[in-house]
Design a protein around this motif. Structure first.
Motif, PDB file in Angstrom:
ATOM      1  N   GLY A 264       0.863  -1.187   0.000  1.00  0.00           N
ATOM      2  CA  GLY A 264       0.000   0.000   0.000  1.00  0.00           C
ATOM      3  C   GLY A 264       0.891   1.225   0.000  1.00  0.00           C
ATOM      4  N   THR A 265       0.542   2.192   0.830  1.00  0.00           N
ATOM      5  CA  THR A 265       1.380   3.375   1.029  1.00  0.00           C
ATOM      6  C   THR A 265       2.791   2.937   1.407  1.00  0.00           C
ATOM      7  OG1 THR A 265      -0.585   4.440   1.888  1.00  0.00           O
ATOM      8  CG2 THR A 265       1.512   5.520   2.333  1.00  0.00           C
ATOM      9  N   GLY A 309       4.302   2.161  -2.101  1.00  0.00           N
ATOM     10  CA  GLY A 309       3.342   2.801  -3.011  1.00  0.00           C
ATOM     11  C   GLY A 309       3.445   4.322  -2.961  1.00  0.00           C
ATOM     12  N   ALA A 310       3.829   4.852  -1.808  1.00  0.00           N
ATOM     13  CA  ALA A 310       3.952   6.306  -1.660  1.00  0.00           C
ATOM     14  C   ALA A 310       5.060   6.867  -2.552  1.00  0.00           C
ATOM     15  CB  ALA A 310       4.213   6.673  -0.203  1.00  0.00           C
ATOM     16  N   VAL A 312       5.504   5.863  -5.572  1.00  0.00           N
ATOM     17  CA  VAL A 312       4.802   6.019  -6.859  1.00  0.00           C
ATOM     18  C   VAL A 312       3.934   7.278  -6.821  1.00  0.00           C
ATOM     19  CG1 VAL A 312       3.131   4.941  -8.423  1.00  0.00           C
ATOM     20  CG2 VAL A 312       4.887   3.530  -7.298  1.00  0.00           C
ATOM     21  N   GLN A 313       3.319   7.521  -5.667  1.00  0.00           N
ATOM     22  CA  GLN A 313       2.552   8.775  -5.504  1.00  0.00           C
ATOM     23  C   GLN A 313       3.452   9.992  -5.717  1.00  0.00           C
ATOM     24  OE1 GLN A 313       0.752   8.730  -1.599  1.00  0.00           O
ATOM     25  NE2 GLN A 313      -0.549   6.999  -2.129  1.00  0.00           N
ATOM     26  N   ALA A 325      -1.193   6.433 -10.595  1.00  0.00           N
ATOM     27  CA  ALA A 325      -0.248   5.433 -10.081  1.00  0.00           C
ATOM     28  C   ALA A 325      -0.058   4.248 -11.043  1.00  0.00           C
ATOM     29  CB  ALA A 325      -0.678   4.967  -8.688  1.00  0.00           C
ATOM     30  N   PRO A 326      -1.137   3.673 -11.586  1.00  0.00           N
ATOM     31  CA  PRO A 326      -0.944   2.516 -12.478  1.00  0.00           C
ATOM     32  C   PRO A 326      -0.094   2.821 -13.714  1.00  0.00           C
ATOM     33  CG  PRO A 326      -3.228   2.627 -11.756  1.00  0.00           C
ATOM     34  CD  PRO A 326      -2.571   3.903 -11.305  1.00  0.00           C
ATOM     35  N   VAL A 328       2.682   4.057 -13.922  1.00  0.00           N
ATOM     36  CA  VAL A 328       4.109   3.822 -13.684  1.00  0.00           C
ATOM     37  C   VAL A 328       4.561   2.531 -14.374  1.00  0.00           C
ATOM     38  CG1 VAL A 328       3.882   2.513 -11.503  1.00  0.00           C
ATOM     39  CG2 VAL A 328       5.919   3.889 -11.918  1.00  0.00           C
ATOM     40  N   GLY A 409      -2.761  -5.795  -1.710  1.00  0.00           N
ATOM     41  CA  GLY A 409      -2.629  -4.331  -1.609  1.00  0.00           C
ATOM     42  C   GLY A 409      -2.632  -3.693  -2.999  1.00  0.00           C
ATOM     43  N   GLY A 410      -2.890  -2.381  -3.035  1.00  0.00           N
ATOM     44  CA  GLY A 410      -3.089  -1.653  -4.289  1.00  0.00           C
ATOM     45  C   GLY A 410      -1.993  -1.857  -5.320  1.00  0.00           C
ATOM     46  N   ALA A 411      -0.723  -1.756  -4.903  1.00  0.00           N
ATOM     47  CA  ALA A 411       0.373  -1.823  -5.865  1.00  0.00           C
ATOM     48  C   ALA A 411       0.663  -3.256  -6.331  1.00  0.00           C
ATOM     49  CB  ALA A 411       1.631  -1.179  -5.278  1.00  0.00           C
ATOM     50  N   ASN A 414       0.303  -4.256 -10.036  1.00  0.00           N
ATOM     51  CA  ASN A 414       1.326  -3.901 -11.022  1.00  0.00           C
ATOM     52  C   ASN A 414       2.139  -5.159 -11.390  1.00  0.00           C
ATOM     53  OD1 ASN A 414       3.864  -3.018 -12.111  1.00  0.00           O
ATOM     54  ND2 ASN A 414       3.438  -0.958 -11.330  1.00  0.00           N
TER      55      ASN A 414
END
Ligand code: ADP
Length: 498
Positions: A264-265, A309-310, A312-313, A325-326, A328, A409-411, A414
């Motif tokens: 995540g973050t 992930g932060a 990437v932010q 973000a995606p 990347v 998690g979000g990332a 990828n």
């Protein structure tokens, strides 16, 4: 026979409720954010009434939006933001103060004092934790010492302390239950994870009366039921685990050597070490992974990486080289390698196993040929390499060799990042089809307790792979990449001075 399990996922910024069916598939999801309070720099609080209101409302919404009645829910499982600390009145339920959130640094000076006295050794030996303001114990001490009247009321047995799970069970049961589970207890700094009890020496040192503390239960057991008027009919309350432990259970990392990483973050890695709690020499935490009623406690090593992930932010918001973000992934895929560029995203220092609060972000190896694509690629490398550093430390401390890494998690969506992760680890990375692993873990713990699922083997069979990423990088290339990373981390280390 009821057809669903209701998972309540009480997070740091939002409350969620998810209904799962017998196949472990989410059938209904509801979510609500709630306000964050920052009364002073470094202080973070939540209003306990917001926590309960949003959690109750999303539970009702999850049922209503699919027309499911309470009678069709076999049990409720709870997973929660960990370490966040509440104290309330046992008779009225009224909180004595806001919830002090895990992120809150207000007790940093007290932690420094404990360390200066050498008491951190005892804390580590008994609780498996480092002496840090994140954990609940010093927050409880702060409430007792700073909120007028609280100490006297606590000593008279009029007050209850709990982490967010405790508070929700109190609310759900109409004040009948004051309990927590072993995973949440293991994050308080007050619980001896080997003896399985609140620790008298630590309580004495922090001057915390035992009368405040909840009873500690397994993570999967029937604790009681909801007050009937809450959902229509009473629903069994049957599972509790802190968010990272729940995600590990939801990933069905049931045997020693299985690990999960949530991207995540930041990233949270947990390695199941079985019935053995292993003390780390690398600054990792020893924690309770879960306990199923009637079975031994299962332990884990835990390590977190602050910025993944932060980073990437930051490419998106700080540099503006991607719009989302995606994106990347596409940018990083446009080059075959980072071409010798390394990015150490030590924006807030470095966590395990480096533990360097003075490290800062560093971009090295730039040439005139460097483009934004190389920087994007170096960012994905950094996420994977930081996670590798933690896993290497886990392997060193435990002697357990990782067989595969399960991700969520979000990332984790990828694909290139997951491929790089497999490449730098040299072990397969497995991404499940259901990535709601935190809520799923809470549902599994509750469902097992009421016989909705017969056994853990059934859960293991439900875990469905979306995709496996097999390591493809040549050993020599991996060695070069890792050696360069280690040199870059050296450059980032100790950058700022007092
Ligand atoms: P959290 O729970 O910490 O808010 P999430 O699990 O929602 O995090 O994941 C969001 C994070 O993942 C953000 O930091 C974002 O930059 C990153 N992220 C999301 N999608 C991708 C992607 N496809 N590639 C890389 N990073 C991503």
């Amino acid at each position: 026979m009821a057809n669903y399990i209701l998972a309540l996922d009480q997070g740091t910024t939002s409350s969620r409720a998810i209904l799962f069916d017998a196949a472990g598939q989410p059938v209904s999801v509801a979510q609500q954010e709630f306000p964050q309070h920052f009364p002073q720099p470094g202080w973070v609080e939540h209003d306990p009434l917001d926590i309960w209101r949003t959690q109750r409302d999303v539970a009702h919404q999850a049922l209503a939006q699919k027309g499911i009645s309470s009678a069709d829910v076999a049990a409720i499982g709870i997973t929660n933001q960990r370490e966040t600390t509440l104290i309330w009145d046992r008779t009225t339920g009224e909180p004595v103060y806001n919830a002090i959130v895990w992120q809150c640094r207000r007790t940093a000076a007290l932690c420094d004092q404990l360390k200066a006295d050498g008491f951190d050794r005892a804390i580590r030996e008994k609780t498996g934790l480092v002496t840090d303001a994140y954990f609940s114990g010093t927050k409880v001490a702060w409430l007792l010492d700073n909120v007028p009247g609280v100490r006297a009321r606590a000593e008279r047995g009029e007050l209850a302390f709990g982490t967010v799970d405790s508070r929700l069970l109190w609310n759900l049961s109409g004040g009948a239950l004051h309990i927590t589970d072993v995973t949440n207890a293991s994050r308080t700094l007050l619980y001896n994870i080997y003896a399985g009890d609140w620790d008298g020496d630590i309580l004495a040192r922090l001057n915390i009366p035992r009368a405040l503390l909840p009873a500690v239960k397994p993570s999967s057991a029937v604790y009681g039921e909801t007050v009937a008027n809450l959902f229509g009919t009473a629903i069994p309350l049957a599972g509790i685990a802190g968010d990272q432990q729940a995600a590990t259970f939801g990933q069905v990392c049931l045997s020693p050597g299985m690990a999960k990483n949530t991207y995540g973050t930041g990233s949270f890695l947990l390695l199941n070490t079985g019935e053995q709690g292993i003390t780390s020499d690398s600054g990792l935490l020893t924690t309770i992974a879960w306990q199923i009623a009637g079975q031994p406690v299962i332990y884990a090593l835990e390590g977190s990486v602050f910025i993944t992930g932060a980073a990437v932010q930051w490419l998106r918001d700080g540099l503006g080289i991607i719009q989302s973000a995606p994106e990347v992934e596409q940018l990083a895929s446009s080059v075959a390698s980072a071409d010798g560029v390394y990015f150490v995203p030590a924006f807030v220092g470095l966590g395990a196993p480096h533990w360097d609060a003075y490290a800062r972000g560093t971009l090295v190896g730039l040439t005139r040929g460097t483009t934004k694509a190389h920087i994007a690629r170096a960012t994905l490398n950094a996420i994977a390499l930081q996670s590798r550093d933690v896993l290497v430390a886990m392997n060193h401390d435990s002697g357990i060799t990782l067989s595969a890494l399960r991700v969520d998690g979000g990332a984790s969506q990828n694909d290139l990042l997951m491929q790089i992760q497999a490449d730098v680890l040299g072990v397969p990375v497995q991404r499940p089809a259901v990535t709601e692993t935190t809520a799923l873990g809470a549902a599994y713990l509750a469902g097992l307790a009421v016989g909705f699922w017969p056994d853990v083997d059934t859960l293991a069979q439900q875990w469905t792979l979306d995709r496996t990423f097999e390591p493809r990088m040549a050993d020599s290339d991996r060695e070069v990449l890792i050696a360069g990373w280690q040199r870059a981390v050296e450059r980032a280390s100790g950058w700022v001075r007092d």
